[in-house]
Design a protein around this motif. Structure first.
Motif, PDB file in Angstrom:
ATOM      1  N   ASN A  30       0.855  -1.185   0.000  1.00  0.00           N
ATOM      2  CA  ASN A  30       0.000   0.000   0.000  1.00  0.00           C
ATOM      3  C   ASN A  30       0.895   1.241   0.000  1.00  0.00           C
ATOM      4  O   ASN A  30       1.194   1.820   1.048  1.00  0.00           O
ATOM      5  CB  ASN A  30      -0.916  -0.007   1.224  1.00  0.00           C
ATOM      6  N   LEU A  70      -6.283   2.424   1.807  1.00  0.00           N
ATOM      7  CA  LEU A  70      -5.320   1.479   2.395  1.00  0.00           C
ATOM      8  C   LEU A  70      -6.031   0.454   3.260  1.00  0.00           C
ATOM      9  O   LEU A  70      -5.752  -0.750   3.195  1.00  0.00           O
ATOM     10  CB  LEU A  70      -4.276   2.254   3.189  1.00  0.00           C
ATOM     11  N   THR A 107      -6.425  -3.552   2.315  1.00  0.00           N
ATOM     12  CA  THR A 107      -5.880  -4.529   3.261  1.00  0.00           C
ATOM     13  C   THR A 107      -6.952  -5.528   3.673  1.00  0.00           C
ATOM     14  O   THR A 107      -6.705  -6.743   3.717  1.00  0.00           O
ATOM     15  CB  THR A 107      -5.313  -3.814   4.489  1.00  0.00           C
ATOM     16  N   ASN A 163       2.834  -1.489   4.430  1.00  0.00           N
ATOM     17  CA  ASN A 163       2.072  -0.253   4.386  1.00  0.00           C
ATOM     18  C   ASN A 163       3.017   0.931   4.542  1.00  0.00           C
ATOM     19  O   ASN A 163       3.866   0.933   5.436  1.00  0.00           O
ATOM     20  CB  ASN A 163       1.020  -0.221   5.496  1.00  0.00           C
ATOM     21  N   VAL A 197      -1.824   4.894   9.830  1.00  0.00           N
ATOM     22  CA  VAL A 197      -1.209   3.772   9.119  1.00  0.00           C
ATOM     23  C   VAL A 197      -0.252   3.012  10.039  1.00  0.00           C
ATOM     24  O   VAL A 197      -0.240   1.776  10.067  1.00  0.00           O
ATOM     25  CB  VAL A 197      -0.475   4.255   7.854  1.00  0.00           C
ATOM     26  N   THR A 215      -1.076  -0.808  11.175  1.00  0.00           N
ATOM     27  CA  THR A 215      -0.176  -1.872  10.717  1.00  0.00           C
ATOM     28  C   THR A 215       0.435  -2.627  11.884  1.00  0.00           C
ATOM     29  O   THR A 215       0.570  -3.860  11.842  1.00  0.00           O
ATOM     30  CB  THR A 215       0.927  -1.291   9.826  1.00  0.00           C
TER      31      THR A 215
END
Length: 272
Positions: free
Chosen positions: A94, A123, A127, A149, A172, A176
């Motif tokens: 991503n 994103l 995912t 990511n 993010v 993650t």
């Protein structure tokens, strides 16, 4: 920690934002390791030129999908397209994202909406859509599946004049790291890559000048692929020793002091 070579040969890697910068870097590294590619970005001519280059250099088969991921139902269209082609995504990068620069009160509301949509919503949706594929591939191809990511050093502190961008990258990073824990027993390699300034067109598009010498795309690629070659990558990686030190300081120092220091830096960073 034991090391295990990341080997995506025989799998397919999906890269968003593949037409420039780090996206191109990921495309070359994954193609070099034997993965077929799905290249997604808005600029079809660049994607097609990259696909030809990868085929000539590595013998890689690339599926080119020109798409504005911020468009209505764009993620659903992409997922449907790949399901129709019977593509199982073994590695997801991503990478797509952008920043804007300037005081939030006078910022373009439409651009801020697109920034949140691309950096966060797209994103997250990609995912969720492909995580079952990634977990399946991790089970069938040990050390051959990954989720990367793109976060940023901006994730570690609020960034005045880039308030929305910093907030999206903080999301993010947190997102993650949570997935890293949730999937750690599966064999899927999960990490948030946190580069600082990189020698790409990103800063020019954002309208902001780097205050320190940027890393090259190759330097960032060496960092992230060294982590993927480990048995278990760390939940996040800051690329560059200086960047890592600054990220650590931003967490160690009082929050107010960090925001003030960052604000003074961004006050002098607009490009001409």
């Amino acid at each position: 920690m034991a090391r295990s070579y990341f080997n995506p040969m025989g799998t397919t890697a999906l890269i968003t934002g593949a037409s420039s910068g780090l996206g191109i870097g990921f495309a070359h590294r994954l193609a070099e390791r034997g993965a077929d590619l799905v290249l997604v970005a808005r600029r079809q001519d660049r994607l097609e030129a990259l696909a030809v280059e990868l085929a000539e250099k590595y013998g890689t088969a690339s599926t080119v999908i020109p798409l504005d991921l911020t468009g209505p139902d764009a993620v659903a269209e992409l997922v449907t397209d790949l399901r129709t082609r019977s593509v199982t995504v073994g590695t997801l990068v991503n990478n797509a994202g952008f920043a804007t620069f300037g005081p939030f009160a006078v910022s373009d509301a439409g651009l801020q909406r697109e920034q949140v949509a691309l950096n966060v919503q797209v994103l997250t949706e990609l995912t969720r859509a492909f995580l079952p594929d990634l977990l399946q591939t991790a089970g069938e191809h040990p050390h051959g599946a990954a989720l990367v990511n793109l976060a940023s050093t901006a994730a570690f502190q609020p960034v005045p004049r880039m308030a929305v961008y910093g907030a999206t990258k903080a999301y993010v990073l947190s997102f993650t790291e949570a997935l890293w824990y949730e999937t750690h027993a599966s064999g899927l390699k999960v990490t948030a890559l946190c580069p600082g300034p990189v020698a790409t067109e990103f800063s020019r598009v954002a309208g902001v000048a780097a205050r320190r010498r940027p890393q090259s795309v190759d330097q960032v690629m060496r960092t992230v692929f060294a982590d993927l070659d480990r048995g278990t990558p760390p939940p996040h990686r800051v690329s560059g020793a200086r960047n890592a030190a600054l990220a650590w300081l931003s967490r160690a120092l009082p929050r107010g002091a960090v925001v003030k220091a960052t604000g003074r830096l961004t006050a002098r960073r607009r490009t001409a």
